[in-house]
Every structure is written in structure tokens, then in C-alpha cells.
Design a protein around this motif. Sequence first.
Motif, short mmCIF file in Angstrom:
data_model
loop_
_atom_site.label_atom_id
_atom_site.label_comp_id
_atom_site.label_asym_id
_atom_site.label_seq_id
_atom_site.Cartn_x
_atom_site.Cartn_y
_atom_site.Cartn_z
N LEU A 173 1.02 -1.03 -0.34
CA LEU A 173 -0.10 -0.17 0.22
C LEU A 173 1.11 1.37 0.17
N GLU A 174 0.39 2.21 -0.90
CA GLU A 174 1.16 3.19 -0.68
C GLU A 174 0.26 4.70 -1.11
N GLY A 175 0.69 5.67 0.31
CA GLY A 175 -0.11 6.55 1.12
C GLY A 175 -0.22 6.39 2.39
N ALA A 176 -0.06 8.05 2.32
CA ALA A 176 -1.63 7.73 4.29
C ALA A 176 -2.54 7.12 4.47
N ARG B 109 11.59 8.60 -5.05
CA ARG B 109 11.76 7.97 -6.57
C ARG B 109 11.18 6.35 -6.36
N LEU B 110 10.80 6.09 -5.27
CA LEU B 110 10.44 4.68 -4.93
C LEU B 110 8.94 4.61 -5.57
N GLY B 111 7.99 5.78 -5.43
CA GLY B 111 6.81 6.17 -5.00
C GLY B 111 5.90 5.38 -6.92
N GLU B 112 4.71 5.42 -6.49
CA GLU B 112 3.78 5.46 -7.75
C GLU B 112 3.32 5.96 -8.06
N THR B 113 2.71 7.04 -6.83
CA THR B 113 1.44 8.37 -7.48
C THR B 113 3.00 9.81 -7.65
N LYS B 114 1.53 10.22 -8.35
CA LYS B 114 2.59 11.80 -8.56
C LYS B 114 3.04 12.88 -7.39
N PRO C 262 4.89 12.27 -4.28
CA PRO C 262 5.16 11.34 -3.01
C PRO C 262 4.66 11.52 -1.98
N GLN C 263 3.79 10.30 -1.37
CA GLN C 263 3.09 10.71 0.72
C GLN C 263 4.55 10.11 1.65
N GLY C 264 5.22 9.32 1.26
CA GLY C 264 6.38 9.02 2.68
C GLY C 264 5.73 8.21 3.12
N VAL C 265 5.30 7.08 3.07
CA VAL C 265 4.75 6.40 3.57
C VAL C 265 4.29 4.60 2.98
N PHE C 266 4.72 3.68 2.97
CA PHE C 266 4.59 2.36 2.34
C PHE C 266 4.03 1.31 3.23
N LEU D 146 -6.46 -5.18 9.53
CA LEU D 146 -5.75 -5.81 8.83
C LEU D 146 -3.90 -6.02 9.09
N SER D 147 -3.38 -6.97 9.22
CA SER D 147 -1.79 -7.24 9.64
C SER D 147 -0.95 -6.58 8.88
N ILE D 148 0.26 -5.99 9.78
CA ILE D 148 0.50 -4.96 8.63
C ILE D 148 2.77 -6.08 9.30
N GLU D 149 2.99 -6.23 7.55
CA GLU D 149 4.26 -7.19 7.85
C GLU D 149 5.24 -5.72 8.26
N CYS D 150 5.63 -5.29 7.39
CA CYS D 150 6.62 -3.85 7.14
C CYS D 150 5.84 -2.37 6.90
N VAL D 151 6.19 -1.25 7.84
CA VAL D 151 6.42 0.12 7.38
C VAL D 151 6.90 -0.15 6.71
N TYR D 152 7.27 1.06 5.98
CA TYR D 152 8.69 2.28 5.25
C TYR D 152 8.05 3.46 5.07
N LEU D 153 9.12 4.22 6.05
CA LEU D 153 8.11 5.35 6.63
C LEU D 153 9.61 6.70 6.39
N THR D 154 9.18 7.92 6.45
CA THR D 154 10.13 8.69 6.16
C THR D 154 9.69 10.18 6.96
N ARG D 155 11.12 10.06 7.87
CA ARG D 155 10.36 11.54 9.01
C ARG D 155 9.32 12.16 9.06
N GLU D 156 9.65 12.22 7.74
CA GLU D 156 8.97 14.02 7.03
C GLU D 156 7.62 13.87 7.02
N SER D 157 6.11 11.87 6.97
CA SER D 157 5.87 11.81 6.50
C SER D 157 5.65 11.95 8.03
N ALA D 158 6.29 11.25 9.10
CA ALA D 158 6.13 10.53 10.54
C ALA D 158 5.94 11.94 11.12
#
Lengths: 263, 263
Positions: free
Chosen positions: A36-39, A88-93, A95-99, A50-62
Motif C-alpha cells: 500500500l502507498e500513502g497515508a 523515487r520509489l513511489g508510484e503516485t504523482k 509522493p507521500q513517504g509511506v508504504f 489487517l496485519s501489517i508486515e512492514c512499514v516504510y516511512l520517511t521522517r517527514e511524513s511521520a
Amino acid sequence: VTENKIVTSRENPHVKRLDALLRQKKAREESGLFVLEGARLCLDAVQSGLSIECVYLTRESAEKTPALLNLAEAAGQTVWLSESLAGRLGETKTPQGVFAVLPACALPRLGNPKPDGRYLLLYQVRDPGNLGGILRTAAALGGDGAYLCDCAEHVSPKVLRASMGGIFRLPLAVVDDMAALVARLSNVGVQTFAAAGGGTTAPQVLAGQGGKAVLIGNEGNGLPDDLTAACTATVSIPMKTGNESLNAAMAAGILMWEMIKDS
Amino acid sequence: VTENKIVTSRENPHVKRLDALLRQKKAREESGLFVLEGARLCLDAVQSGLSIECVYLTRESAEKTPALLNLAEAAGQTVWLSESLAGRLGETKTPQGVFAVLPACALPRLGNPKPDGRYLLLYQVRDPGNLGGILRTAAALGGDGAYLCDCAEHVSPKVLRASMGGIFRLPLAVVDDMAALVARLSNVGVQTFAAAGGGTTAPQVLAGQGGKAVLIGNEGNGLPDDLTAACTATVSIPMKTGNESLNAAMAAGILMWEMIKDS
């Protein structure tokens, strides 16, 4: 987060995995994971239990969305990304800094059909925007779930975005043989209705009590004749004369509404 | 077409005009003209009996779609474009090499409301894709037309594409004052229903005989309280609990269906 814990390289193994899960159907299928991408989507998944296996986060988005720290807590693992890497990883126009990476088996699963169930049957719905839009509508209107056969991949990033989290709460099953499913539904007493253009049976036939399923076909080709013939009846939304047509998701939405509104 | 009649320069006055009409709302408003792009939309306009002021065509597209030569004959004027120039002018991803300029006054116009009419009222629907999708659905389902107030520009290229030609057959009127229109509808005996989330009156209230209008508000902000209060009733599509929502065009489509199906 201390600076030395922030991943900046695309070569980091966690990041390589995220990148593959975002871009490759094969990686998703082999691992049984999706992203999933975006907050909004990520938080919705947690709220849906839902159970989340792993979160990828930027400090800025937190910092911008502190609720994401709860997400990180709920997840088995958190990987901190630099803002430029996340962009660079994101697919959305924007980027929201969280996956979030989730196991596909965490999604609600549709089991055997019930005699009084209300179901959506999707056959070769291949456009991700249409599929996501249909699943979003099905989740909002209710009903017992959707069976998918030969459709776009429902855990692809595009379908997930278009479904607006509906997929977190709508029970789904992927089936190999739609004709066999139609026969099974018929055996348990669920009437099946094939959606088609230009037919004479209006959607009002879907109203009233009892188990029912609406079968929606491919955007361009519709349904194969043998599948249509196997259904209890064909149903068509009457159109004004002219070159008019309804968008596939709109037509599916109106039929679902007719089927579900009195249930 | 002889080679020397094919326009290759963006500085050609015909091309400059086409470019301005494609890109600038101001140019469309001042001239009272708008542009269709692509064979499907252009041919649909002719079949709908709209008068075409000027056609811009590439030799390649005329060879691929010979029906476009009829379009050129029906138009007051034909300008031949080189393929590379047409590709640079176009707004669509796959350039189709045909444009048609039409006067906005050629579109079907909605006049005074009738006591037994079925109308769609759109207030501040600003997303071009939503507006076009709603107009497409309204054209397909029927009804007497749509009144637009403070919406996205309905003759912009994006709205025209999303409407899939529905706008060629759906009577429209742009009004300055939605509250005044609601009062006028009420005066002639047309019931008005404000679409809202979370209300208790289900869409089935729209079924049955008599003049009716559904009022749809902005995607993000909904309707202002005073407009809602001025309507006969508020109507809501029941949602399953959770974070569910319907896309604005989908919600409008279901309400239109309920209003129009028995008429």
C-alpha cells in the motif's frame, strides 16, 4: 530516528524488496505480499484490522501525519527512508513517504456461497481503474462479496488505489472457472444475472428477496455466450437512443445497487 | 490533398486559433467555440446533428478512417495538418489527427423546467473527470437535462472526453444562482432532493411519478447548508459501516437511476 538508521540507497535489501513488490506482479505472487502507498490507504488498512508486515516511512511524513507512528508500532518492522529515496520509489504523482507491506492472506476472504447471499461476479474485468472502482462501490453498498475470474490483479497498486481501501473490508475470492461457480451458485439457490447491453430485462428484476449474483464481463467484449446462457437471466440497463453507453464501473454500480438496496 | 495545402507550422493562423481553443478557457469563452479531439468524438458530433464550423485533419487519419471525409464535407471549412503538427497540438496520449471546432450554441440547450421533468442539478462539481462522467451517465439514463452552477467548464477538452459525447444529446443550461433555480423548480411543482452523506432518507424516495430533480454538490465540500435546506428533502445512499465512500460520479449515477427508472 537517528540519521544512521535512515536508508538512502536503492540497493538496500529492504528497499529492493519494496521496489519489486511495487512494480512486479511476479514478486507479489511469489511472496504472497502486496504494498500500500500513502497515508490514507495505510491507516485505513490498520483501522480495518489487517496485519501489517512492514512499514516504510520517511521522517517527514511521520512529522506531518503523527498517526503513522501508530502504524509503525502495529507493524512487525519499520524501515526509515530518506525523502528522496521514497519519492523515487513511489508510484503516485505526489509522493507521500509511506508504504506498508501486507500479506495477501490478511484480506477478507469469501468462502462458499450462501443461499441468501448477494454476490458480485467479475469476469475478465481488466482495466485496473474499473476493477478498483467496482470493488470500492461493492464495499460501500454492502453485499456478501465478490468472486473474481481472470480479472486485473486485485492487489496491484493501481487497483488498490482505485478501490480506496474497499478491498480491506469486502470479502473476495479468485476463482479459475466462472462457469463452475455459476453452476455452484445455482445449486445452492442463488439466482445469477448476466449484465449485457441491449437486453430487455430491466435491472428491477434484481430487487426483492433471495440469494442473487450479478455477473459483469469484460469492458470491450462483454461476456461469452456460454456464460451468459448458464445464468438465470440477462439484465440490461435501458439506455436512451443514440450512441450512449455507461462506463463499466457505473453500470456495475447501478446493478449492485438494485440487487442490494432491499436486502 | 496536394502537399502544398498541408499546414506544417504552428504559426499558421488557423493552427494558432485551434491551439488557443484547446488550451485556453478564455479563448473558448470569448469566441463561443470549443474543440473536439479524436475520430470518435468528432464523428459522434456529426451523427448527433451538431453543426461543425471547421475540421482539422491529417491525411493519415483520413486514410485510416474514411468516414472523416464526410466530416470534412459536413464542416464549413477543412484545414489539413501534417501528422507531426497534429501530434504536437493534441491533448490525448495517442494523437488521432483530427479536431473539430464547434460553436457552443450548437449543443442542446435546456430551457425552463417542466412540472413533470426529471433534472440533474450540479453545484460546484469541479473535477473534469467527474463532471464528464456524470454527464455521460445522465445522457445514457435519460431524463430531461442538467443545470450546471459554478462547475468545471463543460466544453473543456477533459470534460468532453470524459462525457464520451453524452453532452451532444443531453440538454444543458448553465445558471448563476442555484438557490433561485431550486425555488423556480419548486414553484412549477418539481421536487428537489439534495444528495448528502449520512442522511436517513434512502434513494427509493426518488422513485415514482412526478417532476423531480437531484442536486449534487462539490466532491470535497458537499452542498452548502442553505441550498440543502431549500430543497424538498435530503437523500443519502446507505453505506456499510467502515470508511466506505462512493465516488461522486457513482453516487450521482445511482441517484439518477432511482429518479429516472420508472419515468
